[in-house]
Structure formats: C-alpha cells, structure tokens
Design an enzyme around this catalytic site. Structure first.
Site, PDB file in Angstrom:
ATOM      1  CD  GLU A   7      24.291  30.846  30.001  1.00  0.00           C
ATOM      2  OE1 GLU A   7      25.400  30.378  30.272  1.00  0.00           O
ATOM      3  OE2 GLU A   7      23.999  32.043  30.217  1.00  0.00           O
ATOM      4  CG  ASP A 211      34.016  25.652  27.408  1.00  0.00           C
ATOM      5  OD1 ASP A 211      32.942  26.265  27.456  1.00  0.00           O
ATOM      6  OD2 ASP A 211      35.052  26.052  27.981  1.00  0.00           O
TER       7      ASP A 211
HETATM    8  N1  ADE Z   1      31.667  30.201  29.791  1.00  0.00           N
HETATM    9  C1  ADE Z   1      31.600  28.961  29.263  1.00  0.00           C
HETATM   10  N2  ADE Z   1      32.808  28.566  28.833  1.00  0.00           N
HETATM   11  C2  ADE Z   1      33.658  29.585  29.104  1.00  0.00           C
HETATM   12  C3  ADE Z   1      35.035  29.786  28.864  1.00  0.00           C
HETATM   13  N3  ADE Z   1      35.775  28.848  28.286  1.00  0.00           N
HETATM   14  N4  ADE Z   1      35.580  30.966  29.255  1.00  0.00           N
HETATM   15  C4  ADE Z   1      34.809  31.915  29.846  1.00  0.00           C
HETATM   16  N5  ADE Z   1      33.505  31.782  30.071  1.00  0.00           N
HETATM   17  C5  ADE Z   1      32.928  30.624  29.711  1.00  0.00           C
END
Ligand code: ADE
Length: 244
Positions: A7, A211
């Site tokens: 990141e 996501d």
């Molecule tokens: N960071 C990126 N995606 C995530 C997720 N699905 N749950 C927790 N932290 C995250």
C-alpha cells in the site's frame, strides 16, 4: 501510514534525504517531500498494531498530523471495487461492552464514532479527486475499473478480515440497527483515530476499495494491493502534500 508495504511502495523513493529509524519493531522513514517534513511507516495489521504505531509516531517523532492510505472492503450500497472512500469518521464493529455500555460505544469515551479532522479530510478529498482525474485515471482504465467513484463517510474497523457476504451483512445489519451505516471495513482506522483523539492530533484517511468483503475478498484483495494500492497512494499523497 499504511498497513502493508504494497500500500506504500513507491512513496519512500519520493523522500529526499531519507533517514531510517527503528522503534517498537517498526521502521520509520523520515525525510522531506514537497518541502514538508514527512515520516513514512507501516502500521502492520489490526487495531493494536495500528495503535502502537500511532503512539510511537506521536511520542517519538512529534508528528502534528497523520494521514492513512490503504485498501478496504466495500460494504455500503454502491461502494464498488476501485472506488475510493475518504473517511469522515470511524467505528469499531467489534466493540461490545454491553450491557455495561451501549453496543459499539467505546467505554469511558462516551461515544461510538471517532470523527476525522475536517480540514485535513477536506484537503485529502480534494487530493483524491485530483488524483482520479490525473494519472491514476489511465491506470484505472487499464485495469478495467471504469469510472471509480469517490465516497465520503463512516468506515468500520475490527480485528477481522471480512471474507463472506453473510458475515458482512451481519456486521452491517448490527451497525445499521444502532444507527450507523459504514461504507467500508478495514482493520486499523478506528484505532488510529482513537489514539489521535487522545493526543489531539488531526487525522485523515483514504481507502481504495479492493474487494466487497465477500467470498472473493481474499483473491481480489491480494491482486488489488499489488497492482492498484501503491499507485493510488502515491498519486493521492503527492497531490495532498502540495495542497498543504
Ligand atoms: N481490507 C481490505 N479488504 C478487507 C476486508 N474484506 N476485511 C477487512 N479488511 C480489509
């Protein structure tokens, strides 16, 4: 600050006269960027790791404002992969001291949400808009992430990588029943916000949605942090620093 190297990759190369300092098992990089004194550090993952990093950053380096860039899982309606969320506040979705305190309330703080600094967040939002219309736009097109949206709102943090639609909807239902509507979930922001509130240090955060916190989350997350997260952070932070 970011949680993971992917990141923050590329930011370190921007520092002039970089100086490396080891503290509390973390590597802090001090230097100048666009004439500003800057410290780069990785929080590691989760709320405790983020709190330790934030406390060290404030106590040992005397920083007077903190910005986080990273990724998050989208849980709000219309918050899709490739979108960006600038936080206006944070909540801990795993905080539960009921019946002693209301569900989500931080004991002895008298609140459940921790607001980000308005002035710093306004600059970060502007920098994010500028980044999206600049070089990052080509980048997003290449990845077929057409017309990403920028949102501003609540982000929920907890010590859990949310990787199931069922878990995500349970989290969301609980928070919404208590009157909170988070746009995204991640694992550090609320901890950083709480330490910053304790020390009265302004804090702002931007997260790119990697996501949808569902069964594909781990696959989407890994690809996204490698391919998209760093260019986004670099583009946003270089504009942000020039706007200060
Ligand atoms: N960071 C990126 N995606 C995530 C997720 N699905 N749950 C927790 N932290 C995250």
């Amino acid at each position: 600050m970011s949680a993971l190297l992917d990141e923050q990759r590329g930011l370190l190369e921007q520092l002039s006269h970089p100086r490396r300092v080891q503290r509390a098992g973390r590597t802090f990089w001090c230097g100048q960027w666009y004439g500003q004194e800057v410290v780069l550090v990785l929080t590691k993952i989760g709320k405790v790791a983020a709190a330790t990093t934030t406390t060290t950053l404030i106590e040992a380096f005397g920083v007077d404002r903190i910005v986080f860039t990273g990724v998050a899982g989208g849980v709000g309606a219309g918050v899709n992969v490739g979108d960006l969320v600038v936080a206006d506040a944070f909540i801990q979705h795993d905080m539960d001291s009921s019946p002693l305190f209301a569900r989500y309330e931080i004991p002895l703080y008298g609140c459940s949400t921790l607001a980000c600094d308005v002035a710093l967040s306004t600059i970060l939002l502007e920098a994010t808009h500028a980044a999206l219309t600049g070089t990052t736009a080509h980048f997003f097109n290449e990845k077929n992430l057409v017309s990403p949206h920028i949102h501003q709102g609540l982000i929920a943090s907890g010590d859990q990588f949310v990787a199931s639609a069922e878990v995500a909807s349970q989290l969301l239902d609980g928070l919404q029943a208590a009157g909170f509507s988070p746009l995204a979930v991640e694992m550090e922001g609320a901890a950083i916000a709480q330490v910053c509130r304790d020390y009265k240090v302004p804090f702002a955060a931007v997260r790119t949605i990697s996501d949808r916190a569902d069964a594909h989350a781990h696959v989407d997350f890994s690809a996204f942090v490698q391919q998209v997260a760093s260019p986004c952070a670099l583009s946003i932070m270089s504009r942000f620093l020039q706007m200060l």
